[in-house]
Write a protein that holds these residues in place. Structure first.
Motif, PDB file in Angstrom:
ATOM      1  N   ASP A 220       0.844  -1.196   0.000  1.00 43.51           N
ATOM      2  CA  ASP A 220       0.000   0.000   0.000  1.00 43.51           C
ATOM      3  C   ASP A 220       0.879   1.245   0.000  1.00 43.51           C
ATOM      4  OD1 ASP A 220      -2.268   1.681   0.257  1.00 43.51           O
ATOM      5  OD2 ASP A 220      -2.136   1.623   2.437  1.00 43.51           O
ATOM      6  N   PHE A 221       1.984   1.205   0.751  1.00 42.67           N
ATOM      7  CA  PHE A 221       2.918   2.330   0.759  1.00 42.67           C
ATOM      8  C   PHE A 221       3.401   2.632  -0.655  1.00 42.67           C
ATOM      9  CE2 PHE A 221       3.541   0.911   5.204  1.00 42.67           C
ATOM     10  CZ  PHE A 221       3.430   2.122   5.861  1.00 42.67           C
ATOM     11  N   ALA A 222       3.805   1.589  -1.378  1.00 50.22           N
ATOM     12  CA  ALA A 222       4.364   1.772  -2.711  1.00 50.22           C
ATOM     13  C   ALA A 222       3.317   2.302  -3.690  1.00 50.22           C
ATOM     14  CB  ALA A 222       4.941   0.450  -3.206  1.00 50.22           C
ATOM     15  N   LEU A 223       2.140   1.676  -3.710  1.00 51.93           N
ATOM     16  CA  LEU A 223       1.109   2.064  -4.664  1.00 51.93           C
ATOM     17  C   LEU A 223       0.600   3.469  -4.383  1.00 51.93           C
ATOM     18  CD1 LEU A 223      -0.794  -1.337  -4.736  1.00 51.93           C
ATOM     19  CD2 LEU A 223       0.579  -0.378  -6.601  1.00 51.93           C
ATOM     20  N   PHE A 224       0.356   3.769  -3.097  1.00 53.76           N
ATOM     21  CA  PHE A 224      -0.113   5.106  -2.740  1.00 53.76           C
ATOM     22  C   PHE A 224       0.955   6.147  -3.068  1.00 53.76           C
ATOM     23  CE2 PHE A 224      -0.468   8.615   0.306  1.00 53.76           C
ATOM     24  CZ  PHE A 224      -1.759   9.041   0.052  1.00 53.76           C
ATOM     25  N   GLY A 225       2.182   5.855  -2.696  1.00 54.56           N
ATOM     26  CA  GLY A 225       3.267   6.798  -2.951  1.00 54.56           C
ATOM     27  C   GLY A 225       3.474   7.065  -4.429  1.00 54.56           C
ATOM     28  N   LEU A 226       3.406   6.011  -5.236  1.00 54.20           N
ATOM     29  CA  LEU A 226       3.528   6.187  -6.677  1.00 54.20           C
ATOM     30  C   LEU A 226       2.389   7.038  -7.223  1.00 54.20           C
ATOM     31  CD1 LEU A 226       4.576   2.545  -7.613  1.00 54.20           C
ATOM     32  CD2 LEU A 226       5.951   4.602  -8.046  1.00 54.20           C
TER      33      LEU A 226
END
Length: 261
Positions: free
Chosen positions: A249-255
């Motif tokens: 979730d961190f990666a997808l949200f951050g992207l």
């Protein structure tokens, strides 16, 4: 899943799952507290109010917690009816005083009988050796919504603020709240204060940023965002980490916030 996607998600997970993520995210609200019940109450409030610009969300959460004398658990337990008048002017988008007062009433009733909000998400989960082992948290979310609205005088309008898979909602805000409470690592962002729900049971929050990036990366194929879309995304993320898929979730949200793709 291509190695390029795997490498991208792992790289961005490491980048965004850091303490510098906290100040500009609603998770900063429960990070103001150390008592377990304060973290649960403010975390649930912050997740519930988490729509719109993050700066506005944080400001409105701080306003609401300020009305609780910046001691939410103590206020929930010990307030008098006269203390509730101060909430009559509170509003964030469609969340208003009626909703706020019912949240307070629910928490007061619940914590009179329980020491942790985790208990409300365990009802109906299959338990083996004291630990639930359902494939995901779906049943727990459905029963939580029923528990939340079990008081006799609940306002019908407040239903829209507490989602359930029974209505095929993706339950993005509650799934985010559960990530905060359940995930454990040494990064200092998520709290990991709950021990009975497993990280492998969590379902990835599917907000607009996550959805957009996940579709571009081929992690979602369903045409609309619903509970099955969130499950599809989570199942694909389990290819990378079957025990802790929602860390991405961190990666997808951050992207998404970065405007990637």
């Amino acid at each position: 899943m291509s190695q390029l996607v795997v490498d991208l998600l792992n790289e961005k997970y490491e980048l965004f799952n850091q303490p510098n993520f906290i100040p500009h995210d609603p998770i900063s609200i429960p990070h103001q507290f150390s008592k377990k019940q304060d973290i649960e109450i403010t975390g649930f409030i912050a997740a519930t109010l988490a729509w719109g610009q993050r700066k506005t969300i944080i400001n409105k959460c701080n306003e609401l917690i300020g009305l609780m004398d910046n001691a939410p658990f103590d206020f929930i337990k010990n307030h008098q009816d006269s203390d509730l008048k101060r909430f009559l002017a509170f509003k964030h988008r469609t969340f208003n005083a009626t909703d706020t007062l019912y949240f307070i009433e629910f928490f007061k009733d619940f914590y009179a009988k329980n020491d942790s909000l985790e208990n409300a998400f365990l009802v109906g989960l299959t338990v083996a050796g004291g630990v639930p082992h359902d494939q995901n948290i779906k049943v727990g979310l459905q029963n939580f919504q029923q528990i939340f609205f079990s008081l006799d005088d609940y306002p019908v309008r407040t239903h829209k603020h507490v989602a359930t898979p029974a209505r095929n909602s993706s339950c993005k805000r509650i799934n985010m709240f559960l990530r905060w409470m359940v995930r454990k690592d040494n990064k200092g962002v998520d709290f990991g204060i709950w021990n009975k729900i497993k990280t492998s049971q969590l379902v990835c929050p599917c907000d607009v940023h996550v959805e957009r990036v996940a579709r571009k990366l081929g992690l979602i194929t369903r045409p609309k965002v619903d509970w099955q879309t969130a499950v599809e995304l989570t199942q694909n993320l389990k290819q990378l980490d079957p025990n802790d898929p929602v860390k991405y979730d961190f990666a997808l949200f951050g992207l998404g916030v970065e405007g990637y793709l």
